[in-house]
Write an enzyme that holds these catalytic residues in place. Structure first.
Site, short mmCIF file in Angstrom:
data_model
loop_
_atom_site.label_atom_id
_atom_site.label_comp_id
_atom_site.label_asym_id
_atom_site.label_seq_id
_atom_site.Cartn_x
_atom_site.Cartn_y
_atom_site.Cartn_z
N THR A 73 -12.74 55.12 -54.33
CA THR A 73 -12.44 54.03 -54.22
C THR A 73 -11.03 53.71 -53.61
O THR A 73 -10.65 53.43 -52.90
CB THR A 73 -13.12 52.92 -54.97
OG1 THR A 73 -14.30 53.52 -55.43
CG2 THR A 73 -12.82 51.38 -54.46
N HIS A 134 -18.46 47.59 -54.13
CA HIS A 134 -19.46 48.59 -54.60
C HIS A 134 -20.87 48.24 -54.34
O HIS A 134 -21.56 49.07 -54.69
CB HIS A 134 -19.22 48.71 -56.18
CG HIS A 134 -18.07 49.41 -56.71
ND1 HIS A 134 -17.63 50.33 -55.85
CD2 HIS A 134 -17.16 49.17 -57.80
CE1 HIS A 134 -16.29 50.87 -56.57
NE2 HIS A 134 -16.13 49.93 -57.61
N SER A 164 -16.49 62.30 -63.58
CA SER A 164 -15.78 61.43 -63.19
C SER A 164 -16.04 60.08 -63.94
O SER A 164 -15.03 59.34 -64.77
CB SER A 164 -15.35 60.72 -61.78
OG SER A 164 -14.13 60.10 -61.55
N GLY A 288 -8.53 64.37 -59.51
CA GLY A 288 -8.47 64.13 -58.11
C GLY A 288 -8.98 65.45 -57.38
O GLY A 288 -8.32 65.71 -56.12
P1 A3P Z 1 -11.54 62.42 -60.84
O1 A3P Z 1 -11.90 61.61 -62.22
O2 A3P Z 1 -12.59 63.26 -60.75
O3 A3P Z 1 -10.41 62.93 -61.09
P2 A3P Z 1 -12.71 55.62 -57.87
O4 A3P Z 1 -11.43 55.46 -56.96
O5 A3P Z 1 -13.83 55.46 -57.08
O6 A3P Z 1 -12.61 55.05 -58.88
O7 A3P Z 1 -12.80 57.32 -57.98
C1 A3P Z 1 -11.90 57.70 -59.11
C2 A3P Z 1 -11.72 59.24 -58.78
O8 A3P Z 1 -10.92 59.43 -57.59
C3 A3P Z 1 -11.00 60.10 -59.69
O9 A3P Z 1 -11.69 61.49 -59.78
C4 A3P Z 1 -9.57 60.02 -59.44
O10 A3P Z 1 -8.71 60.94 -59.88
C5 A3P Z 1 -9.65 60.07 -57.90
N1 A3P Z 1 -8.53 60.02 -56.95
C6 A3P Z 1 -7.88 58.60 -57.19
N2 A3P Z 1 -6.85 58.43 -56.26
C7 A3P Z 1 -7.09 59.77 -55.61
C8 A3P Z 1 -6.25 60.25 -54.44
N3 A3P Z 1 -5.13 59.66 -54.02
N4 A3P Z 1 -6.80 61.37 -53.83
C9 A3P Z 1 -7.78 61.93 -54.49
N5 A3P Z 1 -8.50 61.69 -55.23
C10 A3P Z 1 -8.20 60.50 -56.06
#
Ligand code: A3P
Length: 320
Positions: A73, A134, A164, A288
């Site tokens: 997200t 969501h 995650s 990430g």
């Molecule tokens: P991980 O916990 O696997 O590292 P959301 O934004 O839906 O809450 O999801 C969070 C997940 O997206 C986390 O995964 C986070 O590290 C990852 N995330 C956040 N920013 C990101 C980015 N710029 N590029 C890639 N993944 C990212």
């Protein structure tokens, strides 16, 4: 923080008392509505979903970014915000770009949080309005279904989403939450007992909507976005009606946005401060990576999840 929240939480008390209820993620009571589980008494909850359904008016120029929590997200918000507003902040290497000082969640509000605020964050003059949610497809307010606004849905491999969620849960210190072991979280996750779960049904609905009307709903995966970010950003820009010109491409505008929204850049920007009470900015930036689940899930858990995914996604062309 959310002046309308108390009234919203109160407004639907009787209504939700009639919904099926089960204990789920972090020991919370979850309520089943339209085939999905929701928490209660929170800003991301059954109550705010009902309030959004009841009160939200879509505009045809709106853009909605839909995801399940932990599916990317934050990244999708940053990318869409950077793409759509690139004329406004045309030199994104300057430290004045909002994403270099502000959490993407503050740049793009959730419908769920906006309904709980006194005045919406996005005023009509800021066209297009960019919102995230969501909420499952079926739960989107009728005015979104009826309008021709665009929806981008990002899904992610459920095994990485589970891991995650697990680490996210460990960082939350709300008194209503009970910490869970990975085994316990696996149990509730596979039963779909998560906020906005079951995971697979959430994905399937948006996927179906994207195949029925690809001009209205764009379906992307976290994995594809990771693999080929530049091309995916171009596809996103085109879908949103903000295609990159040849000149922009030649000047590296796509790569600038990829870099600006990269995990490394955003993690650094968000290493301090709070997004909301009890939730630090850095909570949204852990690893990430694609496939990190393999270091945490047992073979049995992995097989079990694969079986569910194969069964639930049968006939769908989703590569995660
Ligand atoms: P991980 O916990 O696997 O590292 P959301 O934004 O839906 O809450 O999801 C969070 C997940 O997206 C986390 O995964 C986070 O590290 C990852 N995330 C956040 N920013 C990101 C980015 N710029 N590029 C890639 N993944 C990212």
């Amino acid at each position: 923080e959310y002046p309308n929240l108390a009234a919203i939480l109160d407004r639907y008390k009787e209504k939700i008392a009639a919904f099926p209820k089960e204990k789920g993620w972090m020991g919370l009571d979850l309520y089943m509505y339209q085939g999905f589980w929701y928490t209660s008494q929170d800003v991301f909850s059954i109550e705010t979903t009902l309030a959004v359904q009841e009160t939200f008016q879509a505009h045809s120029t709106d853009i909605y970014l839909a995801t399940q929590p932990k599916s990317g997200t934050t990244w999708l918000k940053a990318l869409a915000f950077a793409v759509v507003n690139r004329k406004r902040y045309n030199n994104i290497t300057l430290s004045t770009h909002p994403l270099l000082s502000t959490n993407p969640h503050k740049c793009v509000p959730f419908l769920e949080t906006d309904v709980a605020k006194k005045t919406p964050t996005y005023l009509p003059e800021n066209q297009p309005r960019l919102y995230a949610t969501h909420m499952p497809y079926i739960a989107l307010p009728q005015s979104i279904h009826d309008s021709c606004c665009r929806i981008v849905y990002m899904c992610r491999n459920p095994k990485d989403v589970l891991v995650s969620w697990f680490h996210f849960g460990k960082k939350l210190s709300h008194t209503l939450l009970t910490q869970m072991t990975l085994d316990e979280m696996f149990e509730v996750y596979t039963k779909g007992l998560m906020p906005y779960g079951p995971h697979w049904d959430h994905v399937k609905e948006y996927y179906k909507a994207s195949t029925e009307d690809p001009t209205r709903v764009l379906f992307v995966t976290y994995e594809d976005m990771k693999k080929d970010t530049a091309n995916k950003v171009k596809q996103l820009a085109e879908f949103l009606g903000y295609p990159f010109t040849e000149e922009e491409e030649a000047n590296g505008a796509v790569e600038d946005i990829v870099r600006l929204c990269s995990f490394e850049t955003l993690k650094e920007v968000n290493k301090t401060g709070n997004f909301r009470q009890g939730v630090a900015n850095d909570t949204f930036f852990r690893e990430g990576k694609v496939g990190g689940w393999s270091n945490e899930l047992t073979d049995e858990m992995s097989q079990n999840m694969d079986d569910i995914t194969t069964e639930k996604f049968q006939g769908l062309d989703i590569s995660i």
